[in-house]
Design a protein around this motif. Structure first.
Motif, PDB file in Angstrom:
ATOM      1  N   SER A  39      55.554  73.251 101.045  1.00 28.09           N
ATOM      2  CA  SER A  39      54.581  73.111 102.131  1.00 28.09           C
ATOM      3  C   SER A  39      55.196  72.650 103.449  1.00 28.09           C
ATOM      4  O   SER A  39      54.509  72.652 104.472  1.00 28.09           O
ATOM      5  N   ALA A  87      46.107  77.540 104.062  1.00 33.57           N
ATOM      6  CA  ALA A  87      47.322  78.108 104.658  1.00 33.57           C
ATOM      7  C   ALA A  87      47.391  79.604 104.437  1.00 33.57           C
ATOM      8  O   ALA A  87      47.790  80.369 105.334  1.00 33.57           O
ATOM      9  N   TYR A 145      50.912  77.053 110.826  1.00 31.83           N
ATOM     10  CA  TYR A 145      49.985  76.447 111.778  1.00 31.83           C
ATOM     11  C   TYR A 145      50.435  76.689 113.213  1.00 31.83           C
ATOM     12  O   TYR A 145      49.601  76.811 114.115  1.00 31.83           O
ATOM     13  N   ALA A 189      53.192  81.795 103.173  1.00 34.52           N
ATOM     14  CA  ALA A 189      52.452  80.614 103.626  1.00 34.52           C
ATOM     15  C   ALA A 189      52.782  79.385 102.805  1.00 34.52           C
ATOM     16  O   ALA A 189      52.678  78.253 103.292  1.00 34.52           O
ATOM     17  N   LYS A 245      54.684  75.166 106.059  1.00 33.76           N
ATOM     18  CA  LYS A 245      53.373  75.357 106.679  1.00 33.76           C
ATOM     19  C   LYS A 245      53.380  75.002 108.168  1.00 33.76           C
ATOM     20  O   LYS A 245      52.467  75.381 108.899  1.00 33.76           O
TER      21      LYS A 245
END
Length: 641
Positions: free
Chosen positions: A380, A438, A387, A470, A383
């Motif tokens: 993650s 995501a 974003y 993602a 991510k």
């Protein structure tokens, strides 16, 4: 055929002079004689032999020109010493052999040159590179001793072996050695051959070349060596590792006495001069030990060697490493004891200066640099780019995204905690590290936009533009991730990490720095601070403004925390080399704790007693109302938790 005349017929011829008539008879014909064999003349055979020899000679010359260019004897046979210093000038590492500039035998005292000739090759100036007399003498001595005692190699042959060949003892290698020796004698003068041999040969203690040996053992130039000192160095040629005087002074001195005796026998010294040659006294010049920052040293070393101007000269380079931060990083990693797992850490300034690097828990057991060489799933932490792509598409942290199950083809990504919260803000989705949100954002902006955002921020590893990106399914290095977060910290992208100050200005045209949009940067800071203050990264919170993101790959194979505070961007990875799962280890646990311990000590901060309010970037133009809404969102997250 006709029948031969009888005796009566001959008589008739004699009487009347008439030639009798003969009738043909059918008699068998004799066999034809065999054809004469074609014979080569001696001149033709000689021409064939000469042509064959000429072809072999041309092939040999071509082979020698390719395999043994004489210019290679001008380069050192061992990489010269490189000393790496920290940014404050303290010693961190030393690599390579102890070398120095080449010597010229024409400028050395006669007894220095003669010491080597007496013990190694007395007929050096009289043979053509190969000495049949020396070979015969060595064979006779070996036969009497019933063992290999002498090799019979000339100094030219030894130079050929040092520069071009291996040390295996085979007839084929010996033949190549002789051919190369003859080749070198055709191109170089005797003084050049001897000079290059003395500039390359090994003297023990990781020291190569006469100049370096004179400085190492006697702290003087080779032009100032005495007879005893020259004899000691010449004596090391037999077994430099075993006879190195730093560890075996008595053995080296006994061998030096044999050299002095050989110089006397060869007429290089008078008996009186030989008698005055007392054992040499050492003045060792020991270099301080340096074993710090081994992973960092491995990383920067290729750049140091590539920039070296003098092939023989030792090099001293000041790096970007901060000695204090390196010790803190090693201490933080040493305190973490995940069973069967490795730990890596990278710390850099926002401009790309790498100030600390740990590539594993124990360099002696494994020199593989997991901070640079490993390509692992970032989970993650990736991510950030999802974003960023969403913000570039016009979204804000206050916009809503669906946090509910999603299926794309046969793929149904799940949230790690198995919980779904419906419509939530991007801020909450990022703080909770929602996989479903995501993936939805990636579908909205397109996987290609996510890949572009990652590449803009400095990710250079290959990335697949697919929905699964993602969740950080494409492997990246820890160094790349640190660079990307450093770009957010500094507001300029891409950030290219470097360990040598001279590399700072070396950028390709495609790497021209760009300012991160002030609005986008402010919103990224908003998201990253929320993770630390009230999301999955609370284990990394400090009593100063702190920004970061947790990451855990599938089945807990990789656990990461990447963030920045106090002008220092740092990434921590925990995982196994065999890629097996680590049950119970997640990015918000051990990696976040290691990151907090290191960063707190590095910047003089303390673990946060309570969440620090989100920083408002003055360049972002954020309204008071927007700040209040984000504060309410954070309270909402805390209530859910």
């Amino acid at each position: 055929m006709f029948q031969a005349p009888s005796d009566d017929a001959r008589a008739d011829v004699a009487a009347n002079g008439e030639l009798p008539q003969y009738l043909p008879v059918h008699a068998p014909q004799p066999p034809a004689p065999p054809p004469a064999k074609r014979r080569f003349s001696r001149w033709r055979i000689a021409r064939w032999v000469l042509a064959t020899l000429l072809i072999l000679l041309l092939i040999t010359i071509a082979w020698l020109a390719i395999v043994a260019p004489p210019s290679r004897t001008l380069r050192p046979i061992a990489p010269p010493s490189v000393t790496l210093l920290a940014s404050n000038g303290s010693l961190i590492s030393r690599r390579g052999a102890v070398t120095d500039s080449p010597v010229d035998v024409r400028r050395l005292p006669a007894h220095v040159r003669e010491a080597f000739l007496a013990i190694e090759d007395r007929r050096f100036y009289r043979h053509i590179g190969v000495d049949p007399r020396g070979i015969a003498r060595a064979a006779w001595h070996d036969a009497r001793a019933r063992r290999m005692q002498e090799g019979g190699s000339t100094i030219t042959q030894q130079l050929a072996k040092l520069v071009y060949l291996s040390s295996d003892r085979t007839a084929a290698r010996k033949l190549r050695e002789m051919l190369i020796a003859l080749w070198l004698e055709a191109w170089l003068s005797k003084d050049e051959i001897l000079s290059r041999y003395l500039s390359d040969v090994y003297f023990g203690d990781n020291v190569y070349g006469l100049r370096a040996a004179a400085r190492h053992y006697f702290s003087k130039r080779p032009e100032a060596l005495t007879v005893s000192e020259a004899a000691l160095l010449a004596g090391l040629m037999k077994a430099p590792s075993r006879l190195a005087p730093s560890a075996n002074l008595a053995g080296a001195q006994r061998r030096a006495a044999l050299v002095v005796g050989a110089m006397r026998e060869a007429g290089f010294l008078t008996p009186a001069e030989a008698a005055r040659a007392s054992p040499a006294r050492l003045r060792l010049k020991r270099a301080p030990e340096a074993t710090q920052a081994t992973y960092f040293s491995d990383w920067v070393m290729p750049g140091v060697r590539g920039d070296a101007d003098d092939a023989f000269a030792a090099t001293t380079v000041r790096t970007t490493l901060d000695a204090r931060l390196q010790r803190l990083a090693e201490h933080a990693v040493a305190q973490a004891r995940p069973a069967g797992a490795q730990v890596a850490l990278v710390a850099m300034r926002p401009d790309g200066r790498v100030v600390a690097m740990v590539g594993g828990r124990d360099y002696a057991k494994s020199s593989f640099n997991r901070a640079v060489q490993a390509r692992r799933q970032p989970g993650s932490t990736f991510k950030l780019f999802v974003y960023l792509a969403a913000l570039r598409d016009g979204m804000t942290p206050n916009d809503l995204v669906e946090d509910k199950p999603i299926t794309i083809g046969n793929w149904s990504p799940r949230n790690s905690d198995g919980r779904y919260r419906g419509a939530i803000t991007l801020r909450e989705a990022f703080a909770r590290s929602s996989n479903a949100a995501a993936v939805r954002l990636t579908q909205k902006v397109g996987p290609a936009a996510v890949v572009q955002a990652a590449q803009d921020m400095g990710i250079q590893s290959p990335l697949k533009a697919e929905p699964a990106i993602a969740l950080g399914t494409s492997g990246t290095s820890l160094l790349e991730l640190t660079s990307a977060y450093a770009a957010v910290a500094g507001g300029t992208y891409p950030v290219r990490p470097y360990g040598l100050p001279g590399q700072a200005g070396r950028r390709a045209a495609a790497d021209a720095p760009h300012r991160l949009d002030a609005r986008e940067r402010a919103m990224l800071l908003d998201l990253l601070s929320t993770v630390v203050n009230s999301g999955t990264g609370r284990g990394a919170a400090l009593n100063v403004h702190t920004y970061g993101k947790t990451g855990t790959s599938q089945d807990n194979r990789d656990a990461l925390f990447v963030g920045f505070a106090g002008g220092l961007a740092t990434a921590v990875w925990v995982g196994r080399d065999d890629n097996q799962p680590l049950p119970g280890v997640a990015g918000g646990g051990l990696p976040a704790n290691i990151w907090r311990r290191f960063t707190a000590d590095a910047i003089g901060a303390r673990p946060a007693g309570k969440p620090v309010p989100r920083a408002v970037d003055p360049d972002a133009g954020e309204s008071v109302g927007g700040f209040l809404r984000s504060l309410l969102d954070r309270i909402k997250i805390d209530i859910h938790l």
